[in-house]
Design a protein around this motif. Sequence first.
Motif, PDB file in Angstrom:
ATOM      1  N   UNK A  34       1.259  -1.138   0.128  1.00  0.00           N
ATOM      2  CA  UNK A  34      -0.273  -0.119   0.270  1.00  0.00           C
ATOM      3  C   UNK A  34       0.670   0.983  -0.417  1.00  0.00           C
ATOM      4  N   UNK A  35       1.593   1.195   1.427  1.00  0.00           N
ATOM      5  CA  UNK A  35       2.476   2.253   0.960  1.00  0.00           C
ATOM      6  C   UNK A  35       3.590   2.482  -0.605  1.00  0.00           C
ATOM      7  N   UNK A  36       3.789   1.576  -1.834  1.00  0.00           N
ATOM      8  CA  UNK A  36       4.166   1.684  -2.559  1.00  0.00           C
ATOM      9  C   UNK A  36       3.790   1.999  -3.258  1.00  0.00           C
ATOM     10  N   UNK A  37       2.231   1.342  -3.317  1.00  0.00           N
ATOM     11  CA  UNK A  37       1.489   2.122  -4.208  1.00  0.00           C
ATOM     12  C   UNK A  37       1.234   3.998  -4.121  1.00  0.00           C
ATOM     13  N   UNK A  38       1.009   4.036  -2.732  1.00  0.00           N
ATOM     14  CA  UNK A  38       0.531   5.154  -2.191  1.00  0.00           C
ATOM     15  C   UNK A  38       1.975   6.887  -2.952  1.00  0.00           C
ATOM     16  N   UNK A  39       3.226   5.804  -2.636  1.00  0.00           N
ATOM     17  CA  UNK A  39       4.400   7.098  -3.400  1.00  0.00           C
ATOM     18  C   UNK A  39       4.322   6.930  -4.762  1.00  0.00           C
ATOM     19  N   UNK A  40       3.602   5.864  -5.864  1.00  0.00           N
ATOM     20  CA  UNK A  40       4.057   5.352  -6.592  1.00  0.00           C
ATOM     21  C   UNK A  40       2.872   6.455  -7.886  1.00  0.00           C
ATOM     22  N   UNK A  41       1.018   6.244  -6.874  1.00  0.00           N
ATOM     23  CA  UNK A  41       0.510   6.193  -7.488  1.00  0.00           C
ATOM     24  C   UNK A  41      -0.260   7.067  -6.263  1.00  0.00           C
ATOM     25  N   UNK A  42      -0.046   8.534  -6.097  1.00  0.00           N
ATOM     26  CA  UNK A  42      -0.558   9.273  -5.069  1.00  0.00           C
ATOM     27  C   UNK A  42      -2.083   9.780  -4.648  1.00  0.00           C
ATOM     28  N   UNK A  43      -2.647   9.590  -6.296  1.00  0.00           N
ATOM     29  CA  UNK A  43      -3.994  10.166  -5.976  1.00  0.00           C
ATOM     30  C   UNK A  43      -5.322   9.491  -7.039  1.00  0.00           C
TER      31      UNK A  43
END
Length: 141
Positions: free
Chosen positions: A23-32
């Motif tokens: 989830x953290x990796x996704x938020x870093x890569x795709x924050x919106x």
Amino acid sequence: ALSDKDLLYLNRDHSVAQSMDCLQQSLTTFPSSTSVDLIFGRPGQLVSDCLEEVEMLAEMGISHMSLYQLTVERGTKLSKQVVGGHVRLPEEDMMADMYLGAVECLKKTGLARYEVSNFSLPGRECVHNVGYWTGREYLGL
């Protein structure tokens, strides 16, 4: 589920730590455009457990959440455990409190309900979900 014990009930082969890392990796890569699915009404889950999970995920900065009540499918290990009385699901009133509490929690963090099970920041509604419910054509492969 943000409980390793609950992940076992749900027959998932990952841990909470692995989920949070992804989830953290996704938020870093795709924050919106990071979306989370959360199942509530799990065996032994309390209203406070559910709301803690919802709040924790919402505070991470996700832009979309789908919130589903656990459905026990006939023929599964969990179904056999529930039918046999070895596992108890929360009572209906408790599950309603989980859902309504989650709706309020998500609203406070800016995630508005746009369908029964879907919540998002303004303008971050899932295009697929909206298309599905409005009858828009799609290509399924």
